[in-house]
Motif scaffolding. Structure first.
Motif, PDB file in Angstrom:
ATOM      1  N   ASP A  33       0.831  -1.201   0.000  1.00 43.97           N
ATOM      2  CA  ASP A  33       0.000   0.000   0.000  1.00 43.97           C
ATOM      3  C   ASP A  33       0.860   1.243   0.000  1.00 43.97           C
ATOM      4  N   GLY A  34       0.371   2.287  -0.651  1.00 37.22           N
ATOM      5  CA  GLY A  34       0.965   3.604  -0.507  1.00 37.22           C
ATOM      6  C   GLY A  34       0.259   4.296   0.637  1.00 37.22           C
ATOM      7  N   ASP A  35       0.998   5.013   1.479  1.00 36.84           N
ATOM      8  CA  ASP A  35       0.346   5.648   2.629  1.00 36.84           C
ATOM      9  C   ASP A  35      -0.405   6.923   2.249  1.00 36.84           C
ATOM     10  N   GLN A  36      -0.292   7.353   1.000  1.00 31.13           N
ATOM     11  CA  GLN A  36      -1.020   8.535   0.520  1.00 31.13           C
ATOM     12  C   GLN A  36      -2.132   8.139  -0.466  1.00 31.13           C
ATOM     13  N   ASP A  37      -2.521   6.878  -0.458  1.00 30.08           N
ATOM     14  CA  ASP A  37      -3.517   6.359  -1.389  1.00 30.08           C
ATOM     15  C   ASP A  37      -4.913   6.787  -0.952  1.00 30.08           C
ATOM     16  N   SER A  38      -5.544   7.632  -1.756  1.00 30.99           N
ATOM     17  CA  SER A  38      -6.901   8.087  -1.422  1.00 30.99           C
ATOM     18  C   SER A  38      -7.953   7.139  -2.000  1.00 30.99           C
ATOM     19  N   VAL A  39      -7.544   6.236  -2.877  1.00 32.85           N
ATOM     20  CA  VAL A  39      -8.484   5.287  -3.484  1.00 32.85           C
ATOM     21  C   VAL A  39      -8.746   4.121  -2.532  1.00 32.85           C
ATOM     22  N   VAL A  40      -7.683   3.531  -2.020  1.00 30.88           N
ATOM     23  CA  VAL A  40      -7.792   2.420  -1.072  1.00 30.88           C
ATOM     24  C   VAL A  40      -6.879   2.733   0.114  1.00 30.88           C
ATOM     25  N   PRO A  41      -7.437   3.285   1.200  1.00 30.73           N
ATOM     26  CA  PRO A  41      -6.610   3.671   2.348  1.00 30.73           C
ATOM     27  C   PRO A  41      -5.903   2.471   2.981  1.00 30.73           C
ATOM     28  N   LEU A  42      -4.677   2.684   3.441  1.00 34.02           N
ATOM     29  CA  LEU A  42      -3.887   1.595   4.000  1.00 34.02           C
ATOM     30  C   LEU A  42      -4.502   1.009   5.259  1.00 34.02           C
ATOM     31  N   THR A  43      -5.264   1.785   6.010  1.00 35.35           N
ATOM     32  CA  THR A  43      -5.865   1.244   7.235  1.00 35.35           C
ATOM     33  C   THR A  43      -6.843   0.117   6.911  1.00 35.35           C
ATOM     34  N   GLY A  44      -7.585   0.255   5.824  1.00 36.91           N
ATOM     35  CA  GLY A  44      -8.499  -0.800   5.403  1.00 36.91           C
ATOM     36  C   GLY A  44      -7.756  -2.051   4.983  1.00 36.91           C
ATOM     37  N   THR A  45      -6.678  -1.876   4.238  1.00 35.35           N
ATOM     38  CA  THR A  45      -5.890  -3.029   3.787  1.00 35.35           C
ATOM     39  C   THR A  45      -5.206  -3.698   4.970  1.00 35.35           C
ATOM     40  N   ARG A  46      -4.700  -2.897   5.894  1.00 38.07           N
ATOM     41  CA  ARG A  46      -4.034  -3.474   7.076  1.00 38.07           C
ATOM     42  C   ARG A  46      -5.028  -4.289   7.904  1.00 38.07           C
ATOM     43  N   THR A  47      -6.252  -3.793   8.058  1.00 35.78           N
ATOM     44  CA  THR A  47      -7.294  -4.527   8.773  1.00 35.78           C
ATOM     45  C   THR A  47      -7.608  -5.834   8.053  1.00 35.78           C
ATOM     46  N   LEU A  48      -7.701  -5.773   6.727  1.00 32.65           N
ATOM     47  CA  LEU A  48      -7.973  -6.965   5.925  1.00 32.65           C
ATOM     48  C   LEU A  48      -6.855  -8.001   6.086  1.00 32.65           C
ATOM     49  N   VAL A  49      -5.610  -7.570   6.002  1.00 31.37           N
ATOM     50  CA  VAL A  49      -4.463  -8.479   6.136  1.00 31.37           C
ATOM     51  C   VAL A  49      -4.412  -9.068   7.542  1.00 31.37           C
ATOM     52  N   ASN A  50      -4.666  -8.260   8.584  1.00 31.45           N
ATOM     53  CA  ASN A  50      -4.700  -8.776   9.956  1.00 31.45           C
ATOM     54  C   ASN A  50      -5.758  -9.867  10.095  1.00 31.45           C
ATOM     55  N   GLY A  51      -6.934  -9.631   9.500  1.00 29.51           N
ATOM     56  CA  GLY A  51      -8.008 -10.628   9.540  1.00 29.51           C
ATOM     57  C   GLY A  51      -7.638 -11.894   8.786  1.00 29.51           C
ATOM     58  N   PHE A  52      -6.992 -11.726   7.651  1.00 31.29           N
ATOM     59  CA  PHE A  52      -6.537 -12.852   6.851  1.00 31.29           C
ATOM     60  C   PHE A  52      -5.531 -13.690   7.641  1.00 31.29           C
ATOM     61  N   ALA A  53      -4.582 -13.020   8.306  1.00 33.06           N
ATOM     62  CA  ALA A  53      -3.574 -13.715   9.116  1.00 33.06           C
ATOM     63  C   ALA A  53      -4.234 -14.470  10.268  1.00 33.06           C
ATOM     64  N   LYS A  54      -5.214 -13.842  10.928  1.00 32.17           N
ATOM     65  CA  LYS A  54      -5.933 -14.512  12.023  1.00 32.17           C
ATOM     66  C   LYS A  54      -6.651 -15.747  11.516  1.00 32.17           C
ATOM     67  N   GLY A  55      -7.301 -15.601  10.360  1.00 36.79           N
ATOM     68  CA  GLY A  55      -8.022 -16.722   9.769  1.00 36.79           C
ATOM     69  C   GLY A  55      -7.108 -17.895   9.443  1.00 36.79           C
ATOM     70  N   LEU A  56      -5.872 -17.602   9.083  1.00 41.22           N
ATOM     71  CA  LEU A  56      -4.899 -18.649   8.776  1.00 41.22           C
ATOM     72  C   LEU A  56      -4.114 -19.083  10.015  1.00 41.22           C
ATOM     73  N   ARG A  57      -4.444 -18.475  11.162  1.00 44.17           N
ATOM     74  CA  ARG A  57      -3.762 -18.739  12.433  1.00 44.17           C
ATOM     75  C   ARG A  57      -2.263 -18.480  12.350  1.00 44.17           C
ATOM     76  N   LEU A  58      -1.925 -17.364  11.705  1.00 46.76           N
ATOM     77  CA  LEU A  58      -0.521 -16.959  11.588  1.00 46.76           C
ATOM     78  C   LEU A  58      -0.187 -15.975  12.697  1.00 46.76           C
ATOM     79  N   ASN A  59       0.917 -16.187  13.359  1.00 44.49           N
ATOM     80  CA  ASN A  59       1.395 -15.261  14.372  1.00 44.49           C
ATOM     81  C   ASN A  59       2.266 -14.203  13.720  1.00 44.49           C
ATOM     82  N   THR A  60       2.333 -13.042  14.347  1.00 42.88           N
ATOM     83  CA  THR A  60       3.223 -11.987  13.875  1.00 42.88           C
ATOM     84  C   THR A  60       4.657 -12.398  14.165  1.00 42.88           C
TER      85      THR A  60
END
Length: 124
Positions: free
Chosen positions: A28-55
């Protein structure tokens, strides 16, 4: 060209194990007005949880030279999230040097660079 947010899957062959491994990455670009990085970060965090991946690499800055180039977080050994500081929706066009550093690290299977001065201070 990397257009983000995107999940890029590339099969890489490891020389030692002779296995193919898929490495999804979200960029993600942190200046992206089309798809804000906070939404993508939330999506990736959820994806990682679903796969039971630890940070495995906590949310941290990554560098290009002495400049903060963005932020990254790694889950397990198969999923990474990275931002490119100052990049808009087309990261390679708005931040080409930082995009190349990120892309090369991805292709080489390496973590994004940390600050050299910080690494030197920690390892003294």
């Amino acid at each position: 060209m990397i257009d983000h947010p995107s999940v890029v899957k590339i099969s890489m062959e490891k020389k030692k194990k002779k296995k193919k491994k898929k490495l999804p990455v979200s960029i993600d670009g942190d200046q992206d007005s089309v798809v804000p990085l906070t939404g993508t970060r939330t999506l990736v965090n959820g994806f990682a949880k679903g796969l039971r991946l630890n940070t495995t690499v906590p949310y941290r800055t990554w560098f290009q030279g002495k400049q903060v180039a963005g932020w990254t977080q790694v889950y397990g050994d198969i999923l990474s999230f990275a931002t490119i500081r100052g990049a808009s929706h087309g990261a390679p066009f708005s931040q080409p040097k930082r995009s190349i550093v990120l892309f090369n690290a991805f292709l080489e299977g390496k973590q994004l660079p940390e600050a050299l001065w910080f690494t030197e201070q920690v390892h003294k």
